[in-house]
Design a protein around this motif. Structure first.
Motif, PDB file in Angstrom:
ATOM      1  N   LEU A 169       0.898  -1.174   0.020  1.00  0.00           N
ATOM      2  CA  LEU A 169      -0.044  -0.179  -0.007  1.00  0.00           C
ATOM      3  C   LEU A 169       0.946   1.229  -0.147  1.00  0.00           C
ATOM      4  O   LEU A 169       1.648   1.284   0.844  1.00  0.00           O
ATOM      5  CB  LEU A 169      -0.719   0.291   1.277  1.00  0.00           C
ATOM      6  CG  LEU A 169      -1.674   1.403   1.487  1.00  0.00           C
ATOM      7  CD1 LEU A 169      -2.820   1.578   0.456  1.00  0.00           C
ATOM      8  CD2 LEU A 169      -2.069   1.402   2.836  1.00  0.00           C
ATOM      9  N   VAL A 170       0.648   2.123  -0.959  1.00  0.00           N
ATOM     10  CA  VAL A 170       1.680   3.038  -1.152  1.00  0.00           C
ATOM     11  C   VAL A 170       0.676   4.354  -0.375  1.00  0.00           C
ATOM     12  O   VAL A 170      -0.203   4.751  -0.684  1.00  0.00           O
ATOM     13  CB  VAL A 170       1.915   3.768  -2.519  1.00  0.00           C
ATOM     14  CG1 VAL A 170       2.597   5.123  -2.404  1.00  0.00           C
ATOM     15  CG2 VAL A 170       2.632   2.634  -3.270  1.00  0.00           C
ATOM     16  N   SER A 171       1.511   5.038   0.614  1.00  0.00           N
ATOM     17  CA  SER A 171       1.096   6.286   1.264  1.00  0.00           C
ATOM     18  C   SER A 171       1.578   7.591   1.210  1.00  0.00           C
ATOM     19  O   SER A 171       2.971   7.377   1.338  1.00  0.00           O
ATOM     20  CB  SER A 171       0.930   5.919   2.819  1.00  0.00           C
ATOM     21  OG  SER A 171       0.774   7.011   3.760  1.00  0.00           O
ATOM     22  N   ALA A 196      -2.823   5.759  -0.923  1.00  0.00           N
ATOM     23  CA  ALA A 196      -3.676   6.415  -0.061  1.00  0.00           C
ATOM     24  C   ALA A 196      -3.164   7.682   0.204  1.00  0.00           C
ATOM     25  O   ALA A 196      -1.890   7.847   0.495  1.00  0.00           O
ATOM     26  CB  ALA A 196      -3.656   5.630   1.222  1.00  0.00           C
ATOM     27  N   VAL A 197      -3.665   8.751  -0.153  1.00  0.00           N
ATOM     28  CA  VAL A 197      -3.274  10.173  -0.102  1.00  0.00           C
ATOM     29  C   VAL A 197      -3.753  10.830   1.327  1.00  0.00           C
ATOM     30  O   VAL A 197      -4.971  10.647   1.424  1.00  0.00           O
ATOM     31  CB  VAL A 197      -3.778  11.192  -1.263  1.00  0.00           C
ATOM     32  CG1 VAL A 197      -3.271  12.716  -1.103  1.00  0.00           C
ATOM     33  CG2 VAL A 197      -3.292  10.342  -2.526  1.00  0.00           C
ATOM     34  N   GLY A 215      -3.620   1.002 -10.253  1.00  0.00           N
ATOM     35  CA  GLY A 215      -4.338   1.158  -8.677  1.00  0.00           C
ATOM     36  C   GLY A 215      -4.912   2.202  -8.492  1.00  0.00           C
ATOM     37  O   GLY A 215      -4.844   3.369  -8.731  1.00  0.00           O
ATOM     38  N   ALA A 216      -6.397   2.015  -7.509  1.00  0.00           N
ATOM     39  CA  ALA A 216      -6.870   3.344  -7.200  1.00  0.00           C
ATOM     40  C   ALA A 216      -6.144   4.185  -6.141  1.00  0.00           C
ATOM     41  O   ALA A 216      -5.630   3.746  -5.186  1.00  0.00           O
ATOM     42  CB  ALA A 216      -7.980   2.956  -6.612  1.00  0.00           C
ATOM     43  N   PHE A 243      -7.524   8.569 -10.334  1.00  0.00           N
ATOM     44  CA  PHE A 243      -7.130   9.818  -9.293  1.00  0.00           C
ATOM     45  C   PHE A 243      -8.480  10.178  -8.642  1.00  0.00           C
ATOM     46  O   PHE A 243      -9.599  10.146  -9.448  1.00  0.00           O
ATOM     47  CB  PHE A 243      -6.360  10.987  -9.849  1.00  0.00           C
ATOM     48  CG  PHE A 243      -5.024  10.190 -10.459  1.00  0.00           C
ATOM     49  CD1 PHE A 243      -3.977  10.498  -9.702  1.00  0.00           C
ATOM     50  CD2 PHE A 243      -4.956   9.746 -11.691  1.00  0.00           C
ATOM     51  CE1 PHE A 243      -2.665  10.015 -10.023  1.00  0.00           C
ATOM     52  CE2 PHE A 243      -3.389   9.231 -12.133  1.00  0.00           C
ATOM     53  CZ  PHE A 243      -2.543   9.687 -11.124  1.00  0.00           C
ATOM     54  N   PRO A 244      -8.457  10.766  -7.623  1.00  0.00           N
ATOM     55  CA  PRO A 244      -9.680  11.130  -7.018  1.00  0.00           C
ATOM     56  C   PRO A 244     -10.182  12.449  -7.811  1.00  0.00           C
ATOM     57  O   PRO A 244      -9.460  13.184  -8.356  1.00  0.00           O
ATOM     58  CB  PRO A 244      -9.258  11.963  -5.721  1.00  0.00           C
ATOM     59  CG  PRO A 244      -7.861  11.132  -5.413  1.00  0.00           C
ATOM     60  CD  PRO A 244      -7.304  10.874  -6.767  1.00  0.00           C
TER      61      PRO A 244
END
Length: 300
Positions: A169-171, A196-197, A215-216, A243-244
């Motif tokens: 998981l990238v944070s 995760a931003v 990935g989302a 992207f969001p």
């Protein structure tokens, strides 16, 4: 007698637990200058099971030791290792976690760091460079955390390759950079990881190499992601809206954002941005304004 047996059992258990704590999980600080303060400005070295390149002291003032499996790896001792330096990996080295707190270690060689479900942390103003996703292996549940930091790829594969292990998981927090130096026709790296931003964040893509995001990318806080593409191509892959929706997009020449046959909604797009649509009909939707831009031409 019963009380004595209980006391002996407790003492034996405490000894066993203490022994375990002494041999596993302690932090080891990368260090190439012996017991002198710090680690050197450019502490290049080979990470294997026997080289004496680790210090138990955060300041780097103890005698050097060999790596102890399942310890926490920290780059580097002291605060002077501010340059880019090579860490040649030999064999598989098991680490509970990896922390880059200064400089730019570049992981090369044929070996790997196995972090399992641990965390790889790149701290403020630091960077981590890798020449292959094989340099760090991870299991599901592992986290790659960037805070005001840079993740850099220096590999030039044939065709497509994952940027990092898909188990991470990238944070992202603060102002972060993705860099890809790979060059050549048809070469690109896939970021297949969930991202995760954390709060308001700026993410900048640099380097001539291409990065495809499959990935989302999510932001639970609802704050906007400031997405900047300065070099190479950053593109959606696999599904719409990677992207969001609140993302603000800026593309500076020679960078390109590629929607790659998909639809993407943004909170805003800076007017000078170069957004490329390769084949077919693609749509960009700008919110909160009810404006949708669709194209069948090569470039917007």
């Amino acid at each position: 007698m019963q009380t004595t047996n209980k006391l002996l059992f407790v003492a034996s258990l405490a000894f066993a637990l203490g022994a375990g704590l002494c041999t596993h999980g302690a932090a080891k600080y990368w260090d190439s200058n012996g017991s002198a303060d710090g680690a050197r400005f450019t502490p290049t070295g080979t990470w294997n099971a026997s080289n004496l390149l680790w210090n138990d002291d955060p300041a780097g003032t103890n005698d050097l030791t060999a790596w102890v499996a399942s310890s926490d790896a920290v780059f580097s001792a002291g605060s002077d290792a501010t340059n880019a330096f090579n860490v040649t990996l030999s064999g598989t080295q098991t680490a509970a976690s990896v922390q880059v707190r200064s400089g730019e270690p570049t992981l090369i060689g044929s070996g790997a760091i196995a972090v399992g479900t641990g965390t790889v942390t790149i701290g403020p103003n630091a960077a981590l460079s890798i020449n292959s996703l094989s340099r760090i292996t991870a299991s599901s549940g592992a986290v790659l955390s960037l805070t005001n930091a840079t993740l850099k790829n220096i590999e030039s594969p044939t065709g497509a390759a994952n940027l990092i292990s898909a188990n991470f998981l990238v944070s992202l927090s603060g102002a972060c950079t993705w860099s890809n130096t790979a060059t050549g026709s048809g070469i690109f790296h896939i970021l297949a990881n969930p991202v995760a931003v954390n709060g308001a964040c700026t993410l900048t893509k640099v380097g001539p190499g291409n990065i495809s995001v499959s990935g989302a990318v999510t932001n639970a806080s609802g704050a906007s992601l400031n997405l900047i593409v300065n070099e190479g191509k950053l593109r959606d892959r696999t599904s719409n809206n990677r992207f969001p929706n609140a993302t603000v997009l800026t593309v500076n020449s020679p960078g390109i954002f590629d929607i790659d046959g998909l639809n993407q909604r943004f909170g805003a797009i800076n007017p000078s941005s170069a957004i490329r649509a390769a084949v077919g009909r693609k749509c960009l939707e700008i919110k909160p304004r009810p404006e949708k831009v669709c194209t069948t031409t090569p470039q917007l």
